[in-house]
Motif scaffolding. Structure first.
Motif: not given
Length: 131
Positions: A17-27
């Motif tokens: 979930a943390l890796d997905a949140a990073l990817a979703a923000r394009s950060c």
């Protein structure tokens, strides 16, 4: 710096979930400021041991911290079991939320974190660059 609260639900994989949140923000750089909640399974890799240990049962997340990067996140967590025994180590995939997990993540849009091989340590270590 921007901060985002996240709530994970039963069955969610904490690290995923943390890796997905990073990817979703394009950060390309983030870090976990705080994390509490419960797990039904925790997979922790202890210092100097390559294979993660699997802990099963009702577990409370006591601490969660680390860096998030597109080339690999580095997270540490401590959990306690139903008898109050505490274990801690590197977070591996397979830490499954039991009831909830409440996280606060900071994003650093002006920075890029990568993990690159460091000959001095023999491991892929954090490399920090301005974007």
């Amino acid at each position: 710096m921007e901060a985002t609260p996240l709530r994970l639900h039963p069955g969610d994989d904490l690290r995923g979930a943390l890796d997905a949140a990073l990817a979703a923000r394009s950060c390309a750089a983030g870090f976990v400021l705080s994390g509490i909640g419960s797990l039904g399974a925790a997979r922790l890799r202890y210092a100097g041991i390559e294979t993660p240990a699997t802990l099963l049962g009702d577990l409370e997340i006591l601490t969660l911290a680390g860096t998030l990067s597109p080339t690999g996140s580095h997270l540490h967590m401590s959990v306690s079991d139903s008898e109050g025994r505490v274990r801690g180590g590197h977070v591996a995939p397979g830490c499954i939320v039991r009831t909830t997990a409440e996280l606060l993540v900071a994003w650093l849009p002006a920075w890029r974190f990568t993990r690159e091989f460091d000959p001095a340590t023999g491991f892929a270590e954090l490399t920090i660059r301005k974007t």
